[in-house]
Scaffold this motif. Structure first.
Motif, short mmCIF file in Angstrom:
data_model
loop_
_atom_site.label_atom_id
_atom_site.label_comp_id
_atom_site.label_asym_id
_atom_site.label_seq_id
_atom_site.Cartn_x
_atom_site.Cartn_y
_atom_site.Cartn_z
N GLU A 8 11.76 2.53 2.90
CA GLU A 8 10.95 3.34 3.81
C GLU A 8 9.62 2.66 4.12
O GLU A 8 9.14 2.71 5.27
CB GLU A 8 10.70 4.73 3.22
N ALA A 9 9.03 2.03 3.12
CA ALA A 9 7.75 1.35 3.33
C ALA A 9 7.92 0.19 4.32
O ALA A 9 7.08 0.00 5.21
CB ALA A 9 7.21 0.83 1.99
N VAL A 10 9.01 -0.56 4.18
CA VAL A 10 9.28 -1.66 5.11
C VAL A 10 9.50 -1.10 6.52
O VAL A 10 8.98 -1.65 7.50
CB VAL A 10 10.49 -2.50 4.64
N GLU B 182 0.83 -1.20 0.00
CA GLU B 182 0.00 0.00 0.00
C GLU B 182 0.87 1.26 0.00
O GLU B 182 0.60 2.21 -0.75
CB GLU B 182 -0.89 -0.02 1.24
N LEU B 183 1.92 1.25 0.81
CA LEU B 183 2.82 2.42 0.86
C LEU B 183 3.59 2.57 -0.44
O LEU B 183 3.83 3.70 -0.89
CB LEU B 183 3.77 2.29 2.05
N LYS B 184 3.99 1.45 -1.04
CA LYS B 184 4.70 1.53 -2.32
C LYS B 184 3.80 2.11 -3.41
O LYS B 184 4.28 2.84 -4.28
CB LYS B 184 5.22 0.15 -2.73
N GLU B 185 2.51 1.77 -3.38
CA GLU B 185 1.57 2.33 -4.36
C GLU B 185 1.42 3.84 -4.20
O GLU B 185 1.13 4.54 -5.17
CB GLU B 185 0.20 1.67 -4.23
N GLN B 186 1.63 4.31 -2.98
CA GLN B 186 1.52 5.75 -2.72
C GLN B 186 2.80 6.49 -3.08
O GLN B 186 2.87 7.71 -2.94
CB GLN B 186 1.19 5.99 -1.24
N GLY B 187 3.82 5.78 -3.54
CA GLY B 187 5.04 6.42 -4.01
C GLY B 187 6.19 6.39 -3.02
O GLY B 187 7.23 7.00 -3.27
N VAL B 188 6.07 5.68 -1.92
CA VAL B 188 7.13 5.58 -0.93
C VAL B 188 8.12 4.52 -1.39
O VAL B 188 7.72 3.51 -1.98
CB VAL B 188 6.53 5.21 0.46
#
Length: 188
Positions: free
Chosen positions: A101-103, A91-97
Motif C-alpha cells: 500500500e505504501a508503494v 515514512e508510510l511504513k513507519e506510520q503502520g501502512v
C-alpha cells in the motif's frame, strides 16, 4: 627514507637507532603525542547502502523512463524523484501502512505530481498565447531536452564556422583525389 615501511615517527626512530641520523628536537614531543593513525581498507571499500535504496530500485523498475525525464542536478538541492519516492514509502511504513500500500500511495503521489507539472506548463503556454507572447520555456524539461538545448549551439556552429568548413572542404578534396587515383589505377 621512502624504502622503509611505516609513518614518519617510525622511520625517524629507525634512523636515529641505527645512528644514520641525529636525534631531531621534535622526536621526543612526537613520541609523547603520536599522530592519529587511520585504519587501512586493503583497497576495498564497502558499498554505501541507504534504507530507501530498495524502493528506489522498485521506482526505476516501475518508471524506467524517469531516468531520462527527471534530471538529477548535482549542484541543486532538490533530491531526485526516485529518492523522494523511497522516503515517502519509508515514512508510510513507519506510520503502520503495509509495504504494498505504501508503494502504491507513493506511486500515485508521483503520478499526480507529474500530471500537475504538465498541467501547470500547459496553462502557462495558454496564458502566453492569450497575451500574444511567445510561450515560456518549459520549467520542467526532461534531461535529454536540456542536454540537446545545450548542444544545439555547437551543432549550428559547425555549419557556419569557417575553420570547420575549411576542414570539410580539404577532406572532400582529398577524397576526390583518392577516387581519381583509384580510377586511374583500375583502368590499366
Amino acid at each position: 627514507m621512502s624504502f622503509m615501511k611505516g609513518d614518519l615517527l617510525t622511520k625517524t626512530r629507525k634512523l636515529v637507532k641505527g645512528l644514520a641520523k641525529a636525534k631531531p628536537l621534535w622526536l621526543k614531543a612526537m613520541e609523547e603525542n603520536p599522530p592519529v593513525t587511520f585504519p587501512r581498507t586493503n583497497g576495498k571499500s564497502e558499498r554505501i547502502s541507504l534504507p530507501e535504496d530498495v524502493y528506489v530500485k522498485k521506482f526505476f523498475q516501475k518508471h524506467p523512463d524517469s531516468l531520462h525525464e527527471d534530471p538529477i542536478r548535482f549542484s541543486g538541492t532538490d533530491p531526485p524523484p526516485a529518492r523522494i519516492f523511497g522516503w515517502r514509502v519509508l515514512e508510510l511504513k513507519e506510520q503502520g501502512v503495509s509495504e504494498e500500500e505504501a508503494v502504491a500511495v507513493a506511486d500515485m503521489e508521483y503520478q499526480q505530481k507529474r500530471k500537475a507539472r504538465k498541467a501547470a506548463y500547459k496553462r502557462l503556454k495558454e496564458i502566453a498565447r492569450l497575451q500574444g507572447e511567445k510561450p515560456p520555456p518549459n520549467p520542467y524539461p526532461s534531461a535529454i531536452k536540456e542536454i540537446q538545448a545545450e548542444e544545439r549551439k555547437y551543432v549550428q556552429e559547425r555549419f557556419n564556422d569557417p575553420s570547420i568548413l575549411e576542414i570539410v572542404q580539404r577532406l572532400k578534396d582529398e577524397r576526390f583525389a583518392f577516387m581519381q587515383e583509384r580510377r586511374k589505377a583500375g583502368g590499366w
